[in-house]
Enzyme design. Structure first.
Site, short mmCIF file in Angstrom:
data_model
loop_
_atom_site.label_atom_id
_atom_site.label_comp_id
_atom_site.label_asym_id
_atom_site.label_seq_id
_atom_site.Cartn_x
_atom_site.Cartn_y
_atom_site.Cartn_z
N LYS A 52 6.34 -3.09 6.22
CA LYS A 52 5.81 -3.24 7.48
C LYS A 52 6.02 -4.90 8.09
O LYS A 52 6.63 -5.02 9.23
CB LYS A 52 4.27 -2.79 7.93
CG LYS A 52 4.16 -1.36 7.78
CD LYS A 52 2.76 -0.88 7.61
CE LYS A 52 2.69 0.48 7.34
NZ LYS A 52 1.57 1.10 7.00
N GLN A 96 -4.54 -0.46 6.19
CA GLN A 96 -3.86 0.35 5.43
C GLN A 96 -4.64 1.31 4.80
O GLN A 96 -5.82 1.12 4.05
CB GLN A 96 -2.87 -0.38 4.35
CG GLN A 96 -1.87 0.29 3.41
CD GLN A 96 -0.77 1.00 4.13
OE1 GLN A 96 -0.40 0.27 5.09
NE2 GLN A 96 -0.18 2.02 3.61
N ASP A 119 -2.09 2.54 14.74
CA ASP A 119 -1.76 3.59 14.17
C ASP A 119 -2.24 4.93 15.06
O ASP A 119 -1.73 5.96 14.64
CB ASP A 119 -2.85 3.80 12.93
CG ASP A 119 -2.01 3.57 11.64
OD1 ASP A 119 -1.07 3.92 11.32
OD2 ASP A 119 -2.85 2.91 10.82
N1 GUN Z 1 -0.93 4.92 4.47
C1 GUN Z 1 0.11 5.58 4.48
N2 GUN Z 1 0.43 6.00 5.80
C2 GUN Z 1 -0.05 5.28 6.56
C3 GUN Z 1 -0.13 5.09 8.02
O1 GUN Z 1 0.85 5.68 8.48
N3 GUN Z 1 -1.13 4.23 8.37
C4 GUN Z 1 -2.15 3.53 7.66
N4 GUN Z 1 -3.05 2.83 8.10
N5 GUN Z 1 -2.09 3.88 6.27
C5 GUN Z 1 -1.25 4.65 5.83
#
Ligand code: GUN
Length: 287
Positions: A52, A96, A119
């Protein structure tokens, strides 16, 4: 059969975003900023967070990672979220997942300012999606829509079958398709006649997390198949929720796994960060 190449499509999306981020930065004298919170040392999550950060760098977004110890308390995490909510320089906040067991993810997600919820997991944003109001939409379903758009096949009027009803993928996916005027059927573990329903689909979105559950002969000739599944097999091979080889014989378009939806998710997170920044600037200037 044509491959829906997520690497290529996400690259094009990032390229377009780069120009838009540069415009934003020139207009407002600052780059949109994403803050990512990671609690604990889960190796997969560490890779996601690093990806990210890299994604942000590539398109000119500013990013800040907050790497917290596994022992972080609920009060400490809530305090960080509240600080970021209040920090005017922050446009996007992402916690996350999964969080360590002693932390309640529902509580944490609800604490994020919905205008910074890149998200799209906050109940306010999910409610806005269902209500047809502008808001922030979960990245993976948004990535699926972006991929569908590249086929040039109209979504309007299509029969779409979504397999899986998670809050992160299946449910928002169904609503995005509905918003684009598809006729949507949502299937799940208790659906009785799954093969029959999948056979009616012009568009199949598989998001169940069961390796190769959707069989090739369930796919109608000419259908578009979007496979959200990422399943690691005992031999280390990554497979999707769709039996790719046999499905590819019937499908007009199909996503590979890996290299399909996966790369689109991060690209859409970057898109959401820019969207959040734009929306915040727009409301700031309102009288
Ligand atoms: N863990 C795995 N995929 C994601 C996601 O798209 N967002 C978040 N916050 N955690 C994740």
């Amino acid at each position: 059969m044509q491959l829906l190449d997520g690497k290529k499509i996400s690259k094009e999306l990032r390229q377009a975003l780069k120009g838009q981020v540069a415009d934003f930065t020139a207009t407002y004298g600052r780059a949109p900023r994403l803050d990512v919170i990671l609690v604990g040392g889960d190796p997969a999550s560490q890779i996601y967070v690093r990806n990210k950060e890299r994604g942000c760098q590539k398109v000119g977004l500013s990013s800040q990672s907050h790497l917290l110890d596994e022992s972080t308390t609920e009060a400490q995490l809530l305090q960080l979220i509240q600080e970021l909510n209040a920090n005017d320089a922050v446009d996007g906040i992402l916690v996350q997942l999964p969080l360590p067991q002693h932390l309640d993810s529902a509580v944490m997600l609800a604490a994020i300012d919905p205008t910074k919820d890149v998200d799209g997991f906050h109940a306010i944003n999910l409610g806005r999606l269902v209500s047809g109001l502008p808001g922030l939409v979960p990245c993976t379903p948004l990535g699926c829509i972006r991929m569908l758009e590249t086929t040039g096949v109209p979504i309007s009027g299509a029969n779409a079958v979504v397999v899986g009803r998670s809050t992160i993928v299946g449910k928002p996916m169904a609503h995005l398709l509905l918003q684009q005027h598809a006729t949507v059927t949502v299937c799940h573990s208790r659906t009785r006649n799954l093969p029959e329903l999948v056979r009616t689909a012009d568009i199949v979105v598989a998001a169940v997390g069961v390796p190769e559950m959707i069989q090739g002969d369930w796919i109608a000739p000419g259908a578009i198949v979007i496979d959200v599944g990422i399943n690691r097999m005992p031999d280390g091979k990554i497979v999707g929720d769709v039996a790719f080889e046999s499905a590819a014989k019937n499908a007009a378009w199909i996503t590979p796994v890996p290299g399909g939806v996966g790369p689109m998710t991060i690209a859409c997170l970057l898109e959401n960060t820019l969207t959040a920044a734009r929306q915040r600037e727009a409301t700031r200037q309102a009288p």
